[in-house]
Design an enzyme around this catalytic site. Structure first.
Site, PDB file in Angstrom:
ATOM      1  N   GLY A 234       0.818  -1.203   0.000  1.00  8.80           N
ATOM      2  CA  GLY A 234       0.000   0.000   0.000  1.00  8.80           C
ATOM      3  C   GLY A 234       0.853   1.255   0.000  1.00  8.80           C
ATOM      4  O   GLY A 234       1.932   1.312  -0.599  1.00  8.80           O
ATOM      5  N   SER A 235       0.389   2.259   0.711  1.00  7.37           N
ATOM      6  CA  SER A 235       1.033   3.575   0.646  1.00  7.37           C
ATOM      7  C   SER A 235       2.398   3.652   1.318  1.00  7.37           C
ATOM      8  O   SER A 235       3.110   4.639   1.141  1.00  7.37           O
ATOM      9  CB  SER A 235       0.107   4.628   1.247  1.00  7.37           C
ATOM     10  OG  SER A 235      -1.039   4.795   0.427  1.00  7.37           O
ATOM     11  N   THR A 236       2.799   2.616   2.081  1.00  4.34           N
ATOM     12  CA  THR A 236       4.166   2.647   2.611  1.00  4.34           C
ATOM     13  C   THR A 236       5.180   2.628   1.472  1.00  4.34           C
ATOM     14  O   THR A 236       6.303   3.118   1.615  1.00  4.34           O
ATOM     15  CB  THR A 236       4.438   1.451   3.552  1.00  4.34           C
ATOM     16  OG1 THR A 236       4.214   0.227   2.853  1.00  4.34           O
ATOM     17  CG2 THR A 236       3.551   1.527   4.777  1.00  4.34           C
ATOM     18  N   LYS A 238       5.121   4.386  -1.025  1.00  2.00           N
ATOM     19  CA  LYS A 238       5.319   5.755  -1.525  1.00  2.00           C
ATOM     20  C   LYS A 238       6.643   6.344  -1.070  1.00  2.00           C
ATOM     21  O   LYS A 238       7.151   7.288  -1.680  1.00  2.00           O
ATOM     22  CB  LYS A 238       4.148   6.640  -1.087  1.00  2.00           C
ATOM     23  CG  LYS A 238       2.836   6.292  -1.797  1.00  2.00           C
ATOM     24  CD  LYS A 238       1.645   7.042  -1.218  1.00  2.00           C
ATOM     25  CE  LYS A 238       0.358   6.629  -1.919  1.00  2.00           C
ATOM     26  NZ  LYS A 238      -0.859   7.223  -1.312  1.00  2.00           N
TER      27      LYS A 238
END
Length: 505
Positions: A234-236, A238
């Site tokens: 997921g957004s980790t 990013k």
């Protein structure tokens, strides 16, 4: 006058001894050949086939010999977390574990019936006393088949951090990996639900029942989720995308407008990349704002602008796509696809599509950023010793990759601290410490109907310190009954407790 010897008698042989017949010579030659053949066969079996026969599953001699003495111990700090007890049976000693479920993801198991795994497996020669480095006279001991006392394995685990990780996960399905960024030393490695490796260490009916019960458990308590399970990050992820964009020059100022449009339509499609918060629904946001609020549209756009080569290179440098990541036992391969179209690249850049990672690799991402861009090889063993404590091998820190330049790493560090100070990661704040982090909530299941994976990666150091942070953490909660199943709400508090344990708070 002396009489001449008879024709055909041996010259110089004893008088009166009959001559050797042709049949006798043939029989003698045949016997010599048999002796030579037997010697050759014995040499082949005892020298050239010795290793193969020793490790043949049907050969019980080595197994009996292996358990004829106490096994060496695995230690956390100065505390032994394993032991051996006499059995009074065929095998003289069996393995025991202190706080077995707490350290099972580290030790693995040593079972007289089911073999050895993890540290019990990779360091088995030392622990069982068969490693030639344990001997004073290795060659003589090998010839005499002398068994040396088992050696000890000292781990890098921090007891307080391990306890905090396991307590934080509680009954939830998930994992924690914590690393010391400057050295790569693994400070915590937790996987829940856990199991007791001592429950099936022997050969009794009770041991078999315990094993069968664990095998049948649908929660897979014996799966090491910190190392052997991959999840969409997921957004980790990013954090990787931000580093790649800065390294490629796609972004040169984290506070300046990025040019990212809103809505951002996935290239080659009519599908917009949706954000989870209305704050992100504006064009031309800065990278800092996009990280604080975890804006999919901006990071997806920047991933495409950076390009597959740039994204892939940075992901690899943080540990993705490495199928031989040993700590010393092997971690599963984290994945970032090597061939994608631009819409797939946009999704991969926000930790979706086929991107998947172990908690270990995501801890390497946080640790690499914290260590000014240098990713150290993760290591679980500090040293190997003989039974008397003398060192057999001392592990030294090793550089894995230079994922980011120090200048780029400093910018990503600021992005991560802003996430904790102002954004989705405020639950990771620690009084008296500087904390950088990134949340992630990855959807799963058919049509995203499954319970999301809640992620948090972070690092922490004492406030005002210019040193490399002493701890970096990755947490994933894969299944929970909590109402707030988000990285910030569920995983960040666990990471905070682990970081506090290392900082001494």
């Amino acid at each position: 006058m002396p009489r001449r010897g008879r024709a055909g008698s041996s010259a110089g042989g004893p008088q009166g001894l009959p001559g050797i017949s042709t049949t006798g010579r043939r029989a003698g030659t045949f016997c010599v050949l048999l002796i030579v053949a037997l010697a050759a066969q014995a040499t082949r079996v005892q020298v050239f086939q010795a290793k193969e026969l020793n490790h043949n599953p049907a050969n019980q001699r080595l197994t009996v010999e292996r358990y004829s003495q106490p096994r060496g111990n695995i230690l956390v700090g100065h505390d032994t977390v394993t032991g051996s007890v006499p059995t009074g049976g065929r095998y003289d000693y069996r393995r025991t574990y202190t706080d077995g479920p707490l350290y099972a993801a580290v030790t693995g198991y040593s079972s007289q019936t089911y073999g050895n795994t993890q540290l019990e497996g990779t360091e088995d020669d030392v622990l069982s006393g068969t490693d030639p480095r344990l001997a004073g006279w290795a060659l003589w001991d090998a010839i005499a088949r002398k068994q040396n006392p088992g050696g000890d394995v000292y781990t890098t685990i921090d007891k307080a951090a391990q306890q905090a990780a396991t307590k934080g996960l509680g009954g939830q399905k998930g994992a924690v990996a914590a690393i010391e960024p400057a050295t790569g030393r693994i400070l915590a490695l937790a996987s829940t639900p856990g199991y007791d490796p001592g429950s099936f260490a022997g050969t009794s009916a009770a041991d078999q029942q315990a094993w069968d019960k664990l095998q049948a458990d649908t929660n897979q308590p014996m799966l090491n989720r910190a190392l052997r399970q991959i999840y969409p990050p997921g957004s980790t992820f990013k954090v990787v995308t931000a580093g790649a964009a800065l390294a490629a020059g796609t972004v040169t100022d984290i506070d300046a407008p990025t040019g990212a449009p809103y809505p951002y339509v996935l290239p080659g499609t009519t599908t917009p990349l949706v954000n989870d918060t209305p704050v992100c629904n504006r064009p031309n946001l800065s990278l800092d704002t996009a990280m604080i609020y975890s804006c999919n549209s901006v990071l997806g756009y920047l991933g495409v602008r950076t390009g597959l080569d740039g994204m892939l290179s940075t992901a690899r440098d943080f540990g993705f796509n490495d199928a031989k990541l040993d700590i010393p036992f092997r971690a599963a391969r984290s994945n970032f696809d090597e061939q994608m179209n631009e819409s797939q690249l946009a999704l991969s850049s926000i930790g979706q599509f086929d991107t998947a990672a172990t908690p270990l690799v995501m801890a390497m991402v946080a640790a690499g950023v914290a260590n000014n861009g240098t990713v150290m090889y993760p290591q679980l063993v500090d040293r190997l010793t003989r039974s008397d404590g003398t060192a057999v091998q001392v592990m030294e820190p090793r550089t894995y990759k230079q994922a980011l330049t120090p200048a780029v790493a400093a910018q990503v560090q600021r992005l991560m601290t802003d996430v904790v100070e102002k954004g989705t990661g405020t639950n990771a704040k620690i009084r008296g410490a500087t904390v950088g982090g990134k949340t992630g909530t990855a959807q799963q299941g058919v049509d995203n109907t499954g319970t999301p994976y809640a992620w948090f990666i972070s690092w922490a150091r004492p406030a005002g310190s210019g040193e490399v942070p002493p701890v970096a953490v990755a947490v994933v909660v894969a299944d929970s009954d909590a109402t707030d199943v988000t990285g910030g709400g569920l995983a960040a508090p666990i990471a905070r407790s682990v970081m506090q344990a290392v900082l001494g708070g």
